[in-house]
Motif scaffolding. Structure first.
Motif, short mmCIF file in Angstrom:
data_model
loop_
_atom_site.label_atom_id
_atom_site.label_comp_id
_atom_site.label_asym_id
_atom_site.label_seq_id
_atom_site.Cartn_x
_atom_site.Cartn_y
_atom_site.Cartn_z
N PHE A 51 0.84 -1.20 0.00
CA PHE A 51 0.00 0.00 0.00
C PHE A 51 0.87 1.25 0.00
O PHE A 51 1.79 1.37 0.82
N PRO A 52 0.62 2.22 -0.88
CA PRO A 52 1.44 3.44 -0.89
C PRO A 52 1.24 4.31 0.35
O PRO A 52 2.15 5.05 0.74
N LEU A 53 0.07 4.24 0.99
CA LEU A 53 -0.17 5.00 2.23
C LEU A 53 0.30 4.18 3.42
O LEU A 53 -0.16 3.05 3.62
N PRO A 54 1.23 4.69 4.23
CA PRO A 54 1.72 3.91 5.38
C PRO A 54 0.70 3.84 6.51
O PRO A 54 -0.30 4.56 6.51
N ASP A 55 0.99 2.96 7.46
CA ASP A 55 0.21 2.86 8.71
C ASP A 55 -1.22 2.35 8.51
O ASP A 55 -2.11 2.67 9.29
N MET A 56 -1.45 1.53 7.48
CA MET A 56 -2.81 1.12 7.16
C MET A 56 -3.16 -0.30 7.61
O MET A 56 -4.28 -0.77 7.35
N ALA A 57 -2.24 -1.00 8.26
CA ALA A 57 -2.49 -2.41 8.56
C ALA A 57 -3.70 -2.63 9.46
O ALA A 57 -4.52 -3.52 9.20
N PHE A 58 -3.84 -1.84 10.53
CA PHE A 58 -5.00 -1.97 11.42
C PHE A 58 -6.28 -1.71 10.63
O PHE A 58 -7.28 -2.44 10.78
N ALA A 59 -6.28 -0.66 9.83
CA ALA A 59 -7.48 -0.27 9.08
C ALA A 59 -7.89 -1.36 8.09
O ALA A 59 -9.09 -1.68 7.97
N GLN A 60 -6.92 -1.94 7.38
CA GLN A 60 -7.23 -2.98 6.41
C GLN A 60 -7.84 -4.20 7.09
O GLN A 60 -8.85 -4.75 6.64
N GLU A 61 -7.24 -4.63 8.19
CA GLU A 61 -7.73 -5.80 8.91
C GLU A 61 -9.14 -5.55 9.46
O GLU A 61 -10.03 -6.41 9.35
N LEU A 62 -9.35 -4.36 10.02
CA LEU A 62 -10.66 -4.05 10.59
C LEU A 62 -11.72 -3.92 9.50
O LEU A 62 -12.87 -4.33 9.70
N PHE A 63 -11.34 -3.38 8.35
CA PHE A 63 -12.29 -3.22 7.24
C PHE A 63 -12.85 -4.57 6.80
O PHE A 63 -14.02 -4.69 6.45
N LYS A 116 -1.10 7.46 14.14
CA LYS A 116 -1.80 7.51 12.86
C LYS A 116 -2.51 6.20 12.53
O LYS A 116 -3.64 6.21 12.02
N ASN A 117 -1.87 5.06 12.84
CA ASN A 117 -2.51 3.78 12.49
C ASN A 117 -3.76 3.54 13.32
O ASN A 117 -4.73 2.94 12.85
#
Length: 234
Positions: free
Chosen positions: A130-142, A161-162
């Motif tokens: 992913f080009p936007l950093p700090d997205m791991a929590f958001a992706q899993e929760l989505f 930020k995450n």
């Protein structure tokens, strides 16, 4: 000398009598935390309402706050202070299966509490792809979250930020959101439905207060469903 709970708090608890003793102890033993009692009680109600509607509690944080998420999940998934042994009805169901007899004597009821970020394969894939950093929590929760769930994000600064991305994702899904932060609250306190701002600025002191707060929250949730203390039967 023990002080009485404020009238507005007692009125709030009249519909939740099983937790009055825990709240009274908290009020008297932790005077420096009296300012966060209202959002703490609101969080307890939101979480129990979620569980009663088939929801789950998701947790996220970084560093020491990540360890706190694991701690909370551990208290939720097995007995904390009270007896959560299986009912006779559920023991009979287990007895029909191999090893069911012994399992049913030791298994305990628990609450679905899921810590985001435990899958390193997913986390590293998100960080790499992913080009936007700090997205791991958001992706899993989505992918895992549902509208009846609750997210509890922990950040001493309130600016992780995450965690903020996870809160935005939770709100888009329709989930209720809670935060544990320090005194200032940061951006996170203004982003969630129920901010619990521990009254200190130093990270280590905030984390110490967080432990007192979430232990009380775990005790409240447990007492809501299980009236019998573990030592009552000994």
């Amino acid at each position: 000398m023990r002080k009485k709970l404020p009238d507005e708090v007692r009125d709030y608890l009249q519909h939740h009598p099983d937790v009055v003793e825990i709240v009274a102890d908290f009020w008297n033993e932790e005077p420096k935390l009296q300012t966060i009692l209202q959002p703490l009680l609101q969080s307890y109600v939101v979480i129990t309402n979620s569980f009663e509607n088939g929801g789950r509690l998701f947790l996220c944080g970084n560093g020491g706050s990540y360890a706190d998420c694991l701690h909370i999940s551990g208290e939720m998934l097995k007995s904390y202070e009270r007896n959560r042994k299986l009912s006779e009805e559920d023991r009979k169901i287990f007895a029909e299966h191999p090893y069911g007899e012994e399992l049913s004597q030791h298994l305990e009821y628990g609450f679905p509490a899921i810590v985001l970020g435990l899958n390193p394969s997913l986390k590293t894939a998100v960080e790499n792809d992913f080009p936007l950093p700090d997205m791991a929590f958001a992706q899993e929760l989505f992918v895992l979250g549902r509208s009846e769930d609750v997210l509890l994000g922990i950040s001493t600064s309130g600016n992780a930020k995450n965690v903020l991305y996870a809160v935005t994702t939770a709100k888009a899904i329709g989930m209720r959101t809670i935060a544990l932060t320090g005194k200032a609250g940061g951006e996170l306190a203004g982003a969630v439905d129920y901010p619990i701002q521990a009254p200190h600025e130093k990270t280590n002191r905030v984390q110490e207060l967080h432990q007192k707060i979430y232990h009380t929250l775990c005790a409240l949730v447990e007492a809501h469903y299980f009236p019998e203390r573990e030592n009552d039967e000994k």
